[in-house]
Design an enzyme around this catalytic site. Structure first.
Site, PDB file in Angstrom:
ATOM      1  N   PRO A   1      57.162   9.672 129.172  1.00  0.00           N
ATOM      2  CA  PRO A   1      57.835   9.772 127.864  1.00  0.00           C
ATOM      3  C   PRO A   1      58.833  10.918 127.710  1.00  0.00           C
ATOM      4  O   PRO A   1      58.634  11.850 126.938  1.00  0.00           O
ATOM      5  CB  PRO A   1      56.662   9.921 126.907  1.00  0.00           C
ATOM      6  CG  PRO A   1      55.628  10.643 127.715  1.00  0.00           C
ATOM      7  CD  PRO A   1      55.767  10.101 129.107  1.00  0.00           C
ATOM      8  N   CYS A   2      59.961  10.805 128.400  1.00  0.00           N
ATOM      9  CA  CYS A   2      61.003  11.829 128.278  1.00  0.00           C
ATOM     10  C   CYS A   2      61.618  11.834 126.882  1.00  0.00           C
ATOM     11  O   CYS A   2      62.216  12.836 126.481  1.00  0.00           O
ATOM     12  CB  CYS A   2      62.064  11.647 129.360  1.00  0.00           C
ATOM     13  SG  CYS A   2      62.774  10.007 129.456  1.00  0.00           S
TER      14      CYS A   2
END
Length: 167
Positions: A136-137
Site C-alpha cells: 500500500p504505497c
C-alpha cells in the site's frame, strides 16, 4: 518462462495482473504507456514472455481485490514476488506494516529505515512498486498532509485513501 497476465475492471479503472511461477509479480493501473515500460523491464529482468491467461492465482487475486474494493478485505493473502533493489524491498516491507485506513509520511518511512535523509529515495521506491494496493504505497503522504505523487494518479490515491477511511 512465462508471466501470465489478466486484466480486470475495478473502481479505479483497468487493473493489469501478472503471475510469475505462482507468485503475483504486478498489479498495475497506470497508463498503457507506463505499463508497457514497467512490464518490458520486468520481462527483461525475469527473462520471460507475456502470455494472456487467467491462472488460479490471478483468479484469487481478482477475488481479493474485489473484496477490498467492497470494504470486505483489509489485507491480502497472496504469494507475491518483489523485484527491486535491497533498498526498495526494505521500503516495501515497511509499507506492508502500515495499517488499513492509516497513513504515514515519507519522512516516517525514512526514519524507520534509519536514514532521515532518504525521503526522496523512499518516494522513488514507492514509484517503483509493481504491486500497488497489495503493497500500500498509497498510504504514504507528505508530512504536511498533502498526498504527494502517485503513479496511478492523485485521484486514484485519494480514492483509495477515502475507500479505507473509517468514516
Amino acid at each position: 518462462m512465462a508471466i501470465f497476465t489478466h486484466t480486470i475492471f475495478s473502481p479505479v479503472g483497468k487493473l493489469w495482473l501478472g503471475d510469475y511461477q505462482g507468485k503475483l509479480c504486478f498489479v498495475q493501473f497506470t497508463s498503457q504507456e507506463k505499463i508497457s515500460l514497467k512490464i518490458a523491464q520486468l520481462v527483461k529482468d525475469l527473462n520471460a514472455n507475456l502470455i494472456e491467461k487467467e491462472t488460479p492465482l490471478l483468479i484469487e487475486a481478482q477475488k481479493q481485490l474485489k473484496a477490498y474494493f467492497r470494504k470486505e478485505r483489509f489485507a491480502f493473502s497472496l504469494p507475491f514476488l518483489l523485484i527491486g533493489t535491497n533498498f526498495q524491498k526494505s521500503v516495501w516491507q515497511i509499507l506492508m506494516t502500515i495499517p488499513y485506513g492509516e497513513t504515514c509520511s515519507y519522512q516516517d518511512v525514512a526514519k524507520q529505515l534509519g536514514n532521515i535523509n532518504a525521503v526522496r529515495a523512499v518516494g522513488t521506491a514507492n514509484n517503483a512498486n509493481l504491486l500497488p494496493i497489495i503493497i500500500p504505497c498509497h498510504r504514504v503522504i507528505q508530512k504536511n498532509g498533502k498526498l504527494g505523487g502517485y503513479d496511478g494518479g492523485i485521484e486514484v490515491k485519494q480514492f483509495l485513501l477515502t475507500l479505507e477511511s473509517k468514516s
